[in-house]
Design an enzyme around this catalytic site. Structure first.
Site, PDB file in Angstrom:
ATOM      1  N   GLU A  79     -48.647  21.280   7.410  1.00 35.73           N
ATOM      2  CA  GLU A  79     -49.378  20.044   7.130  1.00 35.73           C
ATOM      3  C   GLU A  79     -49.017  18.977   8.158  1.00 35.73           C
ATOM      4  OE1 GLU A  79     -47.523  21.909   5.166  1.00 35.73           O
ATOM      5  OE2 GLU A  79     -47.960  21.651   3.039  1.00 35.73           O
TER       6      GLU A  79
ATOM      7  N   SER B 220     -40.429  66.844  14.808  1.00 35.34           N
ATOM      8  CA  SER B 220     -41.452  65.837  14.511  1.00 35.34           C
ATOM      9  C   SER B 220     -41.923  65.107  15.767  1.00 35.34           C
ATOM     10  CB  SER B 220     -40.908  64.831  13.506  1.00 35.34           C
ATOM     11  OG  SER B 220     -39.816  64.139  14.052  1.00 35.34           O
TER      12      SER B 220
ATOM     13  N   LEU C  56     -32.444  52.415  16.700  1.00 33.35           N
ATOM     14  CA  LEU C  56     -33.173  51.566  15.752  1.00 33.35           C
ATOM     15  C   LEU C  56     -33.338  50.132  16.229  1.00 33.35           C
ATOM     16  CD1 LEU C  56     -31.936  52.667  12.193  1.00 33.35           C
ATOM     17  CD2 LEU C  56     -34.018  53.336  13.387  1.00 33.35           C
TER      18      LEU C  56
ATOM     19  N   ARG D  78     -37.605  48.126  21.480  1.00 32.00           N
ATOM     20  CA  ARG D  78     -37.586  48.320  22.941  1.00 32.00           C
ATOM     21  C   ARG D  78     -38.956  48.041  23.558  1.00 32.00           C
ATOM     22  NH1 ARG D  78     -34.574  52.433  20.851  1.00 32.00           N
ATOM     23  NH2 ARG D  78     -36.156  54.059  21.027  1.00 32.00           N
TER      24      ARG D  78
ATOM     25  N   GLY E 264     -36.558  59.504   6.136  1.00 33.25           N
ATOM     26  CA  GLY E 264     -37.146  60.728   5.607  1.00 33.25           C
ATOM     27  C   GLY E 264     -37.610  60.538   4.164  1.00 33.25           C
TER      28      GLY E 264
HETATM   29  C1  AOF Z   1     -42.498  26.001   5.262  1.00 30.26           C
HETATM   30  N1  AOF Z   1     -43.563  25.714   6.044  1.00 30.26           N
HETATM   31  O1  AOF Z   1     -45.579  24.832   6.394  1.00 30.26           O
HETATM   32  C2  AOF Z   1     -44.626  24.706   4.215  1.00 30.26           C
HETATM   33  C3  AOF Z   1     -43.497  25.030   3.391  1.00 30.26           C
HETATM   34  O2  AOF Z   1     -36.551  24.334   4.331  1.00 30.26           O
HETATM   35  P1  AOF Z   1     -37.810  23.610   4.557  1.00 30.26           P
HETATM   36  O3  AOF Z   1     -37.695  22.130   4.523  1.00 30.26           O
HETATM   37  O4  AOF Z   1     -38.555  24.077   5.800  1.00 30.26           O
HETATM   38  O5  AOF Z   1     -38.727  23.927   3.302  1.00 30.26           O
HETATM   39  C4  AOF Z   1     -39.117  25.210   2.990  1.00 30.26           C
HETATM   40  C5  AOF Z   1     -39.948  25.197   1.724  1.00 30.26           C
HETATM   41  O6  AOF Z   1     -41.051  24.299   1.817  1.00 30.26           O
HETATM   42  C6  AOF Z   1     -40.572  26.547   1.454  1.00 30.26           C
HETATM   43  O7  AOF Z   1     -39.717  27.351   0.723  1.00 30.26           O
HETATM   44  C7  AOF Z   1     -41.827  26.198   0.658  1.00 30.26           C
HETATM   45  O8  AOF Z   1     -41.496  26.068  -0.710  1.00 30.26           O
HETATM   46  C8  AOF Z   1     -42.218  24.820   1.173  1.00 30.26           C
HETATM   47  N2  AOF Z   1     -43.437  24.745   2.043  1.00 30.26           N
HETATM   48  N3  AOF Z   1     -42.471  25.670   3.997  1.00 30.26           N
HETATM   49  O9  AOF Z   1     -41.538  26.588   5.717  1.00 30.26           O
HETATM   50  C9  AOF Z   1     -44.635  25.082   5.604  1.00 30.26           C
HETATM   51  N4  AOF Z   1     -45.682  24.054   3.744  1.00 30.26           N
HETATM   52 ZN    ZN Z   2     -43.880  20.914   3.465  1.00 29.74          ZN
END
Ligand code: AOF
Ligand code: ZN
Length: 379
Positions: A60, A174, A210, A213, A304
């Site tokens: 946002e 395989s 694992l 690459r 597996g």
């Molecule tokens: C995100 N990205 O665009 C939106 C989120 O640790 P913070 O401050 O980045 O907050 C993470 C939380 O914010 C996430 O668990 C979710 O609930 C909310 N929204 N988070 O990382 C975003 N809009």
């Molecule tokens: Zn947010």
């Protein structure tokens, strides 16, 4: 009531927001992938944004920044409910209010307790807020929703099979069932997850590294071996190269009472491995919970049929990627991709839903999911 308010342009904007958000795959976890599109009073696009990496601005805020003063009176179309908390960044509810956004459409409610309640908060402040459900946005959010609700990693199981569903000949040979392009895709995935898991059988047979690459690496995955009796050789390729990522060995706690097993386990620790306990009956779930607490939010399983079957039996598999190579093996003793499930009736079988079908060279890639909003108790 709210869905009717969404014009075709609003719905298109939601699709666009989902596509934008998915660019954050491998960069934002354990946070959700989130996308946001701002529309003017005619529902024409003003700006867009997405969450680009963990700790960076939320979707946002990115979209508001790009819009500047044009955000006043705008409609925000967001894949996830705006957050209502001070986390690594400030609350998006405040940012939307301050910018003078008039309406919000969000697809998925945020179940994260500390961030939830954004829609209610915005409504209380006089904004018009609608939930606009979108199956694409729900699929996008599922790994995050699963993590928040279960505190387990999102688990993707991958295998390459013949047209008749076998992953190896009876001799175990395989190489190769899938082609070069399919194998490359697996390396790309390894560079986007927090852990890559296999079983002791594969370690002893192939001595795999694992690692990812010849692809761009978004995060370095921990290598995880399901190895109840600590048979992993301390001089194996995985432990030889610490720069390829940490190594965790999942062991049976009761077996460590045996002096020989304990000696092998300690040798593995000295070689740099972290020991993680399986359940008392060898269940993988407690180990996955422990890995989650160690920071594993996504895990790719390349193993597996025995280990894969165990994961299905414990309902740990969220997603399946299967490559079908253009060969028929046709031998009843050839090795199956999944073993050990009891399926006396069709209803006992694991039911997945088909998400995507793609072509990679001569291979078909089938993408299925087992986990849904319903299985998480969200609808
Ligand atoms: C995100 N990205 O665009 C939106 C989120 O640790 P913070 O401050 O980045 O907050 C993470 C939380 O914010 C996430 O668990 C979710 O609930 C909310 N929204 N988070 O990382 C975003 N809009
Ligand atoms: Zn947010």
């Amino acid at each position: 009531m709210s869905e009717q308010q969404a014009s075709p342009r609003v719905r298109q904007a939601m699709q666009r927001a989902v596509r934008l958000a998915s660019r954050g795959h491998g960069l934002v976890e354990p946070n959700p992938m989130v996308g946001c599109v701002l529309l003017d009073e005619n529902d024409r696009m003003i700006s867009e944004g997405f969450h680009t990496r963990l700790g960076a601005a939320h979707a946002e805020v990115e979209a508001l920044r790009a819009a500047g003063s044009r955000a006043r009176g705008a409609t925000a179309v967001i894949t996830l409910e705006p957050c209502n908390h001070q986390g690594r960044t400030g609350p998006c509810t405040d940012a939307l209010l301050q910018a003078g956004v008039r309406r919000v459409f969000y697809a998925v409610a945020d179940p994260f307790p500390r961030a939830a309640g954004g829609a209610q908060r915005l409504r209380a402040a006089g904004m018009e807020v609608h939930q606009l459900r979108s199956s694409a946005a729900e699929e996008l959010a599922l790994p995050f929703l699963k993590r928040v609700l279960t505190r387990l990693p999102w688990i993707t199981v991958k295998w390459a099979a013949s047209i008749d569903g076998r992953i190896a000949l009876s001799s175990k040979a395989s190489k190769w069932i899938s082609g070069e392009r399919a194998r490359r895709m697996v390396h790309r995935e390894r560079g986007r997850v927090d852990a890559v898991m296999t079983g002791i059988g594969t370690v002893l047979a192939d001595d795999p590294r694992l690692n990812a690459r010849d692809v761009s690496i978004r995060r370095v995955a921990m290598r995880v071996v399901y190895d109840p009796l600590a048979h992993t050789p301390p001089q194996c390729a995985m432990l030889a190269r610490a720069e390829d990522g940490r190594v965790a060995i999942l062991v049976l706690p009761a077996a460590l009472r045996d002096d020989e097993v304990a000696a092998r386990a300690h040798a593995l620790e000295r070689a740099g491995a972290t020991l993680v306990d399986l359940g008392t009956e060898g269940q993988v779930t407690p180990a996955c919970a422990a890995l989650f607490e160690l920071g594993v939010s996504t895990m790719l399983v390349e193993a597996g049929g025995g280990l894969v079957g165990k994961l299905f039996a414990e309902q740990l598999v969220d997603e399946i990627f299967t490559f079908i190579g253009p060969i028929v093996i046709g031998d009843a003793n050839a090795i199956s991709s999944v073993r050990g499930l009891r399926t006396d009736a069709m209803t006992d079988a694991v039911h997945a839903r088909l998400i995507a079908v793609r072509r990679r060279g001569d291979d078909a890639l089938l993408h299925y999911r087992c986990t849904s909003l319903q299985s998480l108790g969200l609808q």
